[in-house]
Design a protein around this motif. Structure first.
Motif, short mmCIF file in Angstrom:
data_model
loop_
_atom_site.label_atom_id
_atom_site.label_comp_id
_atom_site.label_asym_id
_atom_site.label_seq_id
_atom_site.Cartn_x
_atom_site.Cartn_y
_atom_site.Cartn_z
N ILE A 133 3.74 -6.15 12.56
CA ILE A 133 4.06 -4.83 11.97
C ILE A 133 5.46 -4.39 12.39
O ILE A 133 6.21 -3.81 11.62
N LEU A 134 5.80 -4.69 13.64
CA LEU A 134 7.13 -4.31 14.15
C LEU A 134 8.25 -5.15 13.54
O LEU A 134 9.41 -4.86 13.74
N ARG A 135 7.88 -6.23 12.86
CA ARG A 135 8.85 -7.19 12.29
C ARG A 135 9.74 -7.78 13.38
O ARG A 135 10.97 -7.88 13.24
N ARG A 136 9.10 -8.15 14.48
CA ARG A 136 9.87 -8.72 15.59
C ARG A 136 10.42 -10.10 15.27
O ARG A 136 11.40 -10.54 15.83
N GLY A 137 9.73 -10.83 14.40
CA GLY A 137 10.23 -12.16 14.06
C GLY A 137 9.87 -13.22 15.09
O GLY A 137 10.45 -14.31 15.08
N HIS A 138 8.96 -12.91 16.01
CA HIS A 138 8.41 -13.92 16.91
C HIS A 138 6.98 -13.54 17.23
O HIS A 138 6.55 -12.41 16.92
N GLU A 139 6.25 -14.48 17.81
CA GLU A 139 4.84 -14.21 18.16
C GLU A 139 4.69 -14.19 19.67
O GLU A 139 5.62 -14.52 20.41
N THR A 140 3.47 -13.87 20.11
CA THR A 140 3.24 -13.81 21.56
C THR A 140 3.38 -15.20 22.20
O THR A 140 3.77 -15.32 23.36
N ALA A 141 3.05 -16.26 21.42
CA ALA A 141 3.13 -17.62 21.98
C ALA A 141 4.54 -17.90 22.50
O ALA A 141 4.72 -18.56 23.53
N GLU A 142 5.54 -17.37 21.80
CA GLU A 142 6.92 -17.61 22.24
C GLU A 142 7.24 -16.84 23.53
O GLU A 142 8.04 -17.29 24.34
N VAL A 143 6.58 -15.71 23.70
CA VAL A 143 6.78 -14.95 24.95
C VAL A 143 6.17 -15.74 26.12
O VAL A 143 6.81 -15.94 27.16
N TYR A 144 4.92 -16.20 25.91
CA TYR A 144 4.26 -16.96 26.99
C TYR A 144 5.07 -18.20 27.36
O TYR A 144 5.26 -18.52 28.52
N LYS A 145 5.58 -18.87 26.32
CA LYS A 145 6.35 -20.10 26.58
C LYS A 145 7.65 -19.76 27.33
O LYS A 145 8.04 -20.46 28.28
N ALA A 146 8.31 -18.70 26.90
CA ALA A 146 9.58 -18.32 27.54
C ALA A 146 9.36 -18.00 29.03
O ALA A 146 10.15 -18.39 29.90
N VAL A 147 8.26 -17.31 29.31
CA VAL A 147 7.96 -16.94 30.70
C VAL A 147 7.68 -18.21 31.52
O VAL A 147 8.21 -18.38 32.64
N GLU A 148 6.86 -19.12 30.96
CA GLU A 148 6.58 -20.40 31.65
C GLU A 148 7.88 -21.13 31.98
O GLU A 148 8.08 -21.61 33.09
N LEU A 149 8.75 -21.22 30.97
CA LEU A 149 10.01 -21.96 31.16
C LEU A 149 10.86 -21.31 32.25
O LEU A 149 11.45 -22.00 33.09
N CYS A 150 10.92 -19.99 32.24
CA CYS A 150 11.72 -19.30 33.27
C CYS A 150 11.20 -19.66 34.66
O CYS A 150 11.97 -19.99 35.56
N VAL A 151 9.87 -19.60 34.81
CA VAL A 151 9.28 -19.90 36.12
C VAL A 151 9.59 -21.35 36.51
O VAL A 151 9.99 -21.63 37.65
N GLU A 152 9.40 -22.28 35.57
CA GLU A 152 9.68 -23.69 35.85
C GLU A 152 11.12 -23.92 36.31
O GLU A 152 11.41 -24.77 37.13
N HIS A 153 12.04 -23.12 35.73
CA HIS A 153 13.46 -23.29 36.08
C HIS A 153 13.88 -22.41 37.26
O HIS A 153 15.07 -22.33 37.57
N GLY A 154 12.92 -21.75 37.88
CA GLY A 154 13.23 -20.98 39.08
C GLY A 154 13.79 -19.59 38.82
O GLY A 154 14.35 -18.96 39.71
N PHE A 155 13.62 -19.08 37.59
CA PHE A 155 14.05 -17.71 37.29
C PHE A 155 12.84 -16.78 37.28
O PHE A 155 11.77 -17.17 36.82
N LYS A 156 13.08 -15.56 37.75
CA LYS A 156 12.01 -14.56 37.65
C LYS A 156 12.09 -13.94 36.25
O LYS A 156 13.14 -13.40 35.88
#
Ligand code: SF4
Length: 382
Positions: A281-304
Motif C-alpha cells: 500500500i505504501l508503494r515501497r517497491g520492496h518486500e519484507t524478505a529483502e529487509v530480512y536478507k539485508a539485516v542478515e547480510l549486515c550481521v554476516e559482514h560485521g555491521f550493526k
C-alpha cells in the motif's frame, strides 16, 4: 516595479529596500542553511528575527512555531519575510498567510535572484517565488531542477554532510522527497565530492547511499567503489544517517566495498513496516524478505543493522502490527537497533489526508521494553 504587499501591508510595504539578509537558524534546518549560505555570502545566521530580509526554511513539524514567531514579529520589525523548504513548497498558500514570499521547490537557482530584487525594493516576479496579489496567490512554478554539482554542498561558516544525490525514483506514500526533488536521481560528481571532503569525518546526504551513480533502481556499485576509493585516507561514513540505504540495495559486494573503505560499524536501512500488505500500500517497491536478507547480510559482514520502522501507519490492522513487532524482535535479537517513528501525514504526499492510527498498548509495551535495553530508539508515542 515597486511593491506593496497585499495581505501583510505594514511597515514593509511600499518601496522599502533591505540590505541585511538573515537566515533563521533552528537545529532542524541546519543542512538547508548550510547549503544556501554560499549563495548569499554576506547573510547572517540568526537565532531570532531581525530587521532585513528574514529567510526561513522549515518542515511540517516546525510550522506552528514558525508561524507564531513571524506573526508576533512582523509588526515590530522592519523586515520582509521569506519562507522555503519542504512545508512551504507543499503548502505555499497557507504559508503566505504569514510570510510575504514563498520559495516553492529548490532554493539554489531562486534565492540569489530573489535577494537581489528585494534589496532593490521591487516585487519579485521570479519562477518558483509565490506571493499574494489581491488575496490570490501568484506563482509561476520552476521549470527545471538544478544540477547539484554546480552548487557547493555547504558553507565554511556552517559545515554539513555532503549531499551526493538528490531526487528519488521511488514513490513511498509518506515521503516528500520525490515530490519535492523529482523522480530522477541527480548525483554530485566524484571530483566535487572529493573537493569538499576536507574535514575529518566525511558524511553524506542521499535518499539511498548505495544508489550513488545509478538510476536509483539498479545499483551501480562500480561508481560507489570509485567514489569511496577516491576518498581513501579520510574517515568516511557511508550508509549511515543522514544517508540510509534501501534494503534491496544491500548485497555482499556492497557491504564488502563499505567495509573496505569506510569507518562505519553500522548500516542504516529503511524498512518501515513488517507487513508485506502495508509495504505494498505504501508503494515501497520492496518486500519484507529483502529487509530480512539485508539485516542478515549486515550481521554476516560485521555491521550493526539500524532499521527505520514507522508505527501508526494508516491501513495497519492487528495482523500488520503483529508482523511489524515480529520484525522488531527478530532484528533486535540479531543485535540490530530499531529507530521507531510515529507516522506523520506530510503535505504533498499521497498519504497527506490519512491521520495516523492509534499506536496500541501492545506496540508501546514491546517498544518500551526494548528501549530500556537500548535496542529501540525514537519517539513513537508523541
Ligand atoms: S522513503 Fe526513500 S525510497 Fe521512498 S520515496 Fe522517500 S527517499 Fe525515495
Amino acid at each position: 516595479m515597486q511593491y506593496g504587499l497585499s495581505k501583510h501591508s505594514t511597515k514593509n510595504s511600499g518601496s522599502m529596500k533591505y540590505s541585511d539578509v538573515n537566515f533563521r537558524y533552528f537545529k532542524k534546518n541546519r543542512y538547508s542553511i548550510a547549503a544556501l549560505l554560499p549563495l548569499v555570502p554576506d547573510a547572517k545566521v540568526v537565532n531570532e528575527p531581525r530587521n532585513g530580509i528574514m529567510l526561513y526554511s522549515f518542515s511540517t513539524p516546525q510550522k506552528e512555531y514558525v508561524y507564531k514567531e513571524v506573526d508576533e514579529h512582523r509588526k515590530k520589525l522592519n523586515a520582509v519575510w521569506v519562507a522555503g523548504g519542504p512545508h512551504p513548497s507543499a503548502r505555499p498558500q497557507e504559508v503566505l498567510e504569514h510570510f510575504d514570499y514563498v520559495v516553492v521547490g529548490e532554493g539554489e537557482s531562486v534565492l540569489p535572484k530573489l535577494i537581489e530584487v528585494l534589496r532593490r525594493g521591487e516585487i519579485p516576479e521570479i519562477e518558483g517565488v509565490g506571493r499574494l496579489e489581491d488575496g490570490e496567490m501568484v506563482l509561476k512554478p520552476q521549470r527545471k531542477y538544478v544540477s547539484i554539482d554546480e552548487y557547493p554542498p555547504f558553507s565554511p561558516q556552517m559545515m554539513a554532510p555532503i549531499e551526493i544525490t538528490r531526487g528519488c525514483p521511488h514513490s513511498c506514500g509518506f515521503c516528500q522527497t520525490p515530490r519535492l526533488f523529482g523522480r530522477k536521481m541527480r548525483h554530485r560528481s566524484i571530483g566535487k565530492i572529493v573537493k569538499y571532503a576536507k574535514y575529518r569525518d566525511v558524511r553524506f546526504i542521499s535518499p539511498n547511499a548505495l544508489a550513488y551513480g545509478s538510476d536509483g533502481i539498479e545499483p551501480n556499485l562500480e561508481k560507489v567503489e570509485k567514489l569511496l576509493s577516491s576518498l581513501k585516507g579520510k574517515r568516511v561514513f557511508f550508509g549511515t544517517f543522514p544517508c540510509e540505504v534501501r534494503p534491496e540495495f544491500v548485497s555482499d559486494r556492497a557491504l564488502e566495498i563499505i567495509g573496505r573503505y569506510c569507518y562505519n560499524t553500522h548500516i542504516c536501512i529503511g524498512a518501515q513496516s513488517g507487513s508485506d500488505r502495508v509495504l505494498k500500500i505504501l508503494r515501497r517497491g520492496h518486500e519484507t524478505a529483502e529487509v530480512y536478507k539485508a539485516v542478515e547480510l549486515c550481521v554476516e559482514h560485521g555491521f550493526k543493522p539500524v532499521v527505520d520502522m514507522i508505527f501508526g501507519l494508516p491501513f495497519e490492522n492487528e495482523e500488520d502490527e503483529r508482523r511489524s513487532l515480529d520484525m522488531v524482535r527478530w532484528i533486535t535479537n540479531k543485535g540490530g537497533l530499531i529507530r521507531a517513528h510515529k507516522f506523520m501525514p506530510l503535505p504533498g504526499t499521497p498519504l497527506e489526508h490519512y491521520p495516523p492510527t492509534q499506536i496500541s498498548d501492545r506496540v508501546k509495551r514491546v517498544l518500551g521494553k526494548l528501549a530500556l535495553k537500548g535496542k529501540v530508539r525514537g519517539r513513537w508515542e508523541l
